[in-house]
Design an enzyme around this catalytic site. Structure first.
Site, PDB file in Angstrom:
ATOM      1  N   PHE A 149      30.014  40.258  45.524  1.00 35.64           N
ATOM      2  CA  PHE A 149      29.781  39.523  46.233  1.00 35.64           C
ATOM      3  C   PHE A 149      30.334  38.186  47.027  1.00 35.64           C
ATOM      4  CE2 PHE A 149      26.787  37.170  43.875  1.00 35.64           C
ATOM      5  CZ  PHE A 149      26.670  35.684  44.433  1.00 35.64           C
ATOM      6  N   LYS A 173      34.891  49.820  47.282  1.00 36.89           N
ATOM      7  CA  LYS A 173      33.779  50.036  47.897  1.00 36.89           C
ATOM      8  C   LYS A 173      33.023  48.865  47.160  1.00 36.89           C
ATOM      9  CE  LYS A 173      29.730  50.049  46.260  1.00 36.89           C
ATOM     10  NZ  LYS A 173      28.694  48.745  46.584  1.00 36.89           N
ATOM     11  N   GLU A 176      27.736  45.529  49.189  1.00 36.30           N
ATOM     12  CA  GLU A 176      26.908  45.496  49.995  1.00 36.30           C
ATOM     13  C   GLU A 176      26.300  44.160  51.117  1.00 36.30           C
ATOM     14  OE1 GLU A 176      26.814  46.187  47.529  1.00 36.30           O
ATOM     15  OE2 GLU A 176      24.580  46.994  47.372  1.00 36.30           O
ATOM     16  N   SER A 226      28.742  42.691  37.855  1.00 34.03           N
ATOM     17  CA  SER A 226      27.759  41.732  36.558  1.00 34.03           C
ATOM     18  C   SER A 226      27.783  42.756  35.611  1.00 34.03           C
ATOM     19  CB  SER A 226      26.102  41.498  37.306  1.00 34.03           C
ATOM     20  OG  SER A 226      25.767  43.874  37.329  1.00 34.03           O
ATOM     21  N   CYS A 281      32.796  33.753  38.643  1.00 34.07           N
ATOM     22  CA  CYS A 281      32.908  34.047  37.240  1.00 34.07           C
ATOM     23  C   CYS A 281      33.103  32.899  36.439  1.00 34.07           C
ATOM     24  CB  CYS A 281      32.849  35.291  37.131  1.00 34.07           C
ATOM     25  SG  CYS A 281      35.116  35.265  37.909  1.00 34.07           S
ATOM     26  N   GLU A 383      23.179  34.246  32.297  1.00 30.97           N
ATOM     27  CA  GLU A 383      24.061  33.584  33.159  1.00 30.97           C
ATOM     28  C   GLU A 383      23.334  33.140  34.731  1.00 30.97           C
ATOM     29  OE1 GLU A 383      26.400  36.948  35.316  1.00 30.97           O
ATOM     30  OE2 GLU A 383      28.459  35.430  35.667  1.00 30.97           O
TER      31      GLU A 383
HETATM   32  P1  NAD Z   1      26.428  43.193  40.829  1.00 27.45           P
HETATM   33  O1  NAD Z   1      27.340  43.491  39.374  1.00 27.45           O
HETATM   34  O2  NAD Z   1      25.393  42.913  41.677  1.00 27.45           O
HETATM   35  O3  NAD Z   1      27.195  44.022  42.329  1.00 27.45           O
HETATM   36  C1  NAD Z   1      28.844  44.055  41.998  1.00 27.45           C
HETATM   37  C2  NAD Z   1      29.392  45.887  42.648  1.00 27.45           C
HETATM   38  O4  NAD Z   1      28.252  46.824  42.505  1.00 27.45           O
HETATM   39  C3  NAD Z   1      28.641  45.717  43.625  1.00 27.45           C
HETATM   40  O5  NAD Z   1      30.357  46.694  44.954  1.00 27.45           O
HETATM   41  C4  NAD Z   1      27.674  46.425  43.727  1.00 27.45           C
HETATM   42  O6  NAD Z   1      26.605  47.540  45.478  1.00 27.45           O
HETATM   43  C5  NAD Z   1      27.911  46.877  43.216  1.00 27.45           C
HETATM   44  N1  NAD Z   1      26.078  48.131  41.764  1.00 27.45           N
HETATM   45  C6  NAD Z   1      24.712  46.270  42.481  1.00 27.45           C
HETATM   46  N2  NAD Z   1      24.175  47.750  41.346  1.00 27.45           N
HETATM   47  C7  NAD Z   1      24.104  48.940  41.132  1.00 27.45           C
HETATM   48  C8  NAD Z   1      23.726  49.708  40.656  1.00 27.45           C
HETATM   49  N3  NAD Z   1      23.061  49.609  39.909  1.00 27.45           N
HETATM   50  N4  NAD Z   1      24.668  51.236  40.030  1.00 27.45           N
HETATM   51  C9  NAD Z   1      26.414  50.693  40.429  1.00 27.45           C
HETATM   52  N5  NAD Z   1      26.674  50.258  41.650  1.00 27.45           N
HETATM   53  C10 NAD Z   1      25.808  48.878  41.195  1.00 27.45           C
HETATM   54  O7  NAD Z   1      27.314  41.844  40.720  1.00 27.45           O
HETATM   55  P2  NAD Z   1      27.589  40.991  42.254  1.00 27.45           P
HETATM   56  O8  NAD Z   1      26.101  40.271  41.944  1.00 27.45           O
HETATM   57  O9  NAD Z   1      27.433  40.909  42.852  1.00 27.45           O
HETATM   58  O10 NAD Z   1      28.154  39.617  42.014  1.00 27.45           O
HETATM   59  C11 NAD Z   1      28.249  38.784  40.599  1.00 27.45           C
HETATM   60  C12 NAD Z   1      28.549  39.378  38.945  1.00 27.45           C
HETATM   61  O11 NAD Z   1      30.119  39.374  39.460  1.00 27.45           O
HETATM   62  C13 NAD Z   1      28.341  37.833  37.689  1.00 27.45           C
HETATM   63  O12 NAD Z   1      27.547  38.872  36.913  1.00 27.45           O
HETATM   64  C14 NAD Z   1      29.705  37.207  37.774  1.00 27.45           C
HETATM   65  O13 NAD Z   1      29.997  36.456  37.293  1.00 27.45           O
HETATM   66  C15 NAD Z   1      30.731  38.534  38.057  1.00 27.45           C
HETATM   67  N6  NAD Z   1      31.396  38.759  38.697  1.00 27.45           N
HETATM   68  C16 NAD Z   1      32.634  39.014  37.861  1.00 27.45           C
HETATM   69  C17 NAD Z   1      34.136  38.122  37.150  1.00 27.45           C
HETATM   70  C18 NAD Z   1      34.994  38.867  36.397  1.00 27.45           C
HETATM   71  O14 NAD Z   1      36.131  38.932  37.230  1.00 27.45           O
HETATM   72  N7  NAD Z   1      34.473  38.763  34.969  1.00 27.45           N
HETATM   73  C19 NAD Z   1      34.833  38.174  38.527  1.00 27.45           C
HETATM   74  C20 NAD Z   1      33.827  37.713  40.198  1.00 27.45           C
HETATM   75  C21 NAD Z   1      32.064  38.277  39.356  1.00 27.45           C
END
Ligand code: NAD
Length: 499
Positions: A149, A173, A176, A226, A281, A383
């Site tokens: 997000f 994808k 959401e 994450s 991040c 985090e």
């Molecule tokens: P998230 O892991 O909750 O979601 C990321 C994606 O995975 C979304 O599209 C979501 O719909 C999907 N997803 C969520 N739960 C899932 C599941 N159980 N099974 C399959 N798919 C699933 O992350 P977020 O809250 O949207 O974003 C924040 C996180 O992203 C933080 O941890 C941040 O550090 C990380 N991030 C990392 C970088 C990097 O380059 N290392 C860059 C940006 C963000």
């Protein structure tokens, strides 16, 4: 209420699964839209469209695809304000910050404009009698990106700009939580001249993610989010024999040496820890002053800056940061502040009770600052992803280098000092993927590559830069002989070069 469906085969399609997810305006604290969550069948349709579009798109010349990217660049620039405002309204980051994030994504489009050069293979002339050896990079086919997000434009652009320029077709994808900008970016890709099916956006949750991972027609998966989900995506992709790069969470440290310019270091900290409400991040969430004297000097400068942070609606261009993305995330961040107090850290500034006048339902909190945080505390290990900065006092340079090196995450780190020897030593020794020297958010530019170490990234190729091109192509090596009348007799041993 506005409904957001999917973008498949060059068209908007309404969701048909019957499942939806609310999309909020975090400044207002209200649901404003509803996004469809795709079924396996809807994902199947998108993959079929992408697969159908692939052969013709892969057969276009690299120069043709570069021209599409040049037009796409122009269109994004033309629609920059619209994209930034849309992004800000669903994410909560301020409009100038949203514009900056679109700009960083645009830089990857600019890099992709050079695809004819980037796809050049290697050629070795006359490696044996009449024999030449050359390599070429070919697209993989249908590839997918699953994005978080916090950067709904920039992170998808890291992925699809390069994938599409390489000749692949793409399924995105997005998160959401803020799906509108990715949909608009896909529309603009069609307007730039990419044929229907080259870029598809399928909104959804775990159902659509699993459908991507299990579909044998999808050749590669790029993920950013994450760490627990990154690990899941990486291992399930590997089981299916897919190429995968999966970036995870972070806990980025900033080392402040005793000789640092404390004004500059505290300015750097305030922006990198609290900008975008800490939902980056590459945000600095741990400050590590070296020695108590440096810690006290740093805090003397930092405390008034944290007290004077201007939190505001995402539409306020003068606000330093806006609300958090959802009420749920706000509650989680606040609960980490409660935990820090329980764990014995000193909360110097408490932003938990902040209310934004006129926007009382918005998901706002003020900046929080902890001192005397120690390695055993969960607020250090985990985090938080909010406007919360922890100060961990290190006794010397070695301890300051060890802290980020021992941490489970290894995304970014920075050091503030005037001492070139210390900076060089630190950059070489620290076990973290992206290092800043007197730079608080060391996000590499698009022609270099982005990626952390340890639990911040799984897979062996990073995002964008030459590594992005490598990820989205497979190499083919051709050994060819045109002996020009020279007789080459039979040889029953393994071929070797006879000198
Ligand atoms: P998230 O892991 O909750 O979601 C990321 C994606 O995975 C979304 O599209 C979501 O719909 C999907 N997803 C969520 N739960 C899932 C599941 N159980 N099974 C399959 N798919 C699933 O992350 P977020 O809250 O949207 O974003 C924040 C996180 O992203 C933080 O941890 C941040 O550090 C990380 N991030 C990392 C970088 C990097 O380059 N290392 C860059 C940006 C963000």
């Amino acid at each position: 209420m506005q409904q957001i469906g999917h973008f498949i085969g060059g068209e908007h399609v309404a969701g048909s699964s019957g499942r939806t997810h609310p999309v909020y305006n975090p400044t207002l604290g209200e649901q404003t839209k509803e996004v469809a969550l795709a079924s396996v069948e809807e994902m199947d349709r998108a993959v079929a469209n992408a697969q159908e579009a692939f052969p013709a798109w892969a057969a276009t010349s690299p120069m043709h695809r570069a021209r599409v990217m040049f037009r796409y660049k122009d269109l994004i620039e033309k629609h920059m304000d619209e994209l930034a405002e849309l992004l800000s309204s669903e994410h909560g980051k301020t409009v100038p910050d949203a514009r900056g994030s679109v700009q960083r994504g645009l830089e990857v489009v600019e890099f992709a404009c050079g695809i004819p050069h980037l796809l050049k293979g290697e050629f070795s002339d006359s490696v044996a009698t009449g024999m030449d050896l050359y390599s070429m990079r070919q697209p993989l086919g249908v590839v997918a990106g699953i994005t978080p997000f916090n950067f709904p434009a920039m992170v998808p652009m890291w992925m699809y700009s390069i994938a599409i320029a390489c000749g692949n077709t793409f399924i995105l994808k997005p998160s959401e939580k803020d799906p509108s900008v990715p949909m608009r970016l896909a529309e603009l890709m069609m307007e730039a001249g990419a044929p229907a099916g080259v870029m598809n956006v399928v909104n959804g949750d775990k159902v659509s993610v699993d459908a991507i991972l299990d579909d044998p027609r999808i050749q590669a998966v790029s993920f950013v989010g994450s760490t627990p989900i990154a690990k899941y995506i990486y291992s399930r992709s590997a089981e299916q024999g897919k190429r995968c790069q999966a970036m995870g969470g972070a806990k980025n440290h900033m080392i402040v040496m005793p000789d640092a310019d404390m004004e500059m270091a505290s300015d750097a900290l305030i922006g990198s820890a609290y900008g975008s409400a800490g939902e980056r991040c590459m945000a600095i969430s741990v400050a590590v002053p070296v020695g108590d004297e440096a810690a006290d000097k740093l805090l003397e400068k930092l405390i008034p800056k944290v007290e004077n942070l201007k939190v505001g609606p995402s539409t306020d261009p003068d606000a330093h940061f806006g609300p958090l993305v959802t009420a749920e995330h706000l509650a989680k961040v606040k609960s980490y502040v409660d935990l820090g107090i329980e764990e014995g850290a000193d909360l110097l500034i408490d932003g938990r009770e902040f209310r934004m006048q006129g926007y009382e339902n918005g998901y706002f909190m003020g900046g929080c600052l902890f001192d005397n945080v120690t390695e055993d505390m969960r607020i250090y290990k985990e985090e938080i992803f909010g406007p919360v900065l922890s100060v961990v006092r290190a006794k010397d340079f070695d301890e300051a280098t060890r802290l980020p090196s021992d941490h489970e995450f290894g995304n970014g780190v920075s050091i503030f000092t005037h001492n070139g020897d210390a900076a060089r030593d630190f950059a070489r020794k620290v076990q973290v993927g992206m290092v800043g020297v007197n730079v608080p958010i060391p996000v590499p530019l698009s022609f270099h590559t982005f990626g952390g170490w340890k639990n911040s990234a799984f897979g062996d190729t990073n995002q964008h830069g030459p590594e992005g091109v490598k990820f989205y192509t497979k190499i083919k090596t051709v050994t060819s002989r045109w002996p020009g009348g020279v007789q080459i007799g039979p040889d029953f041993t393994i071929p070797t070069i006879k000198s």
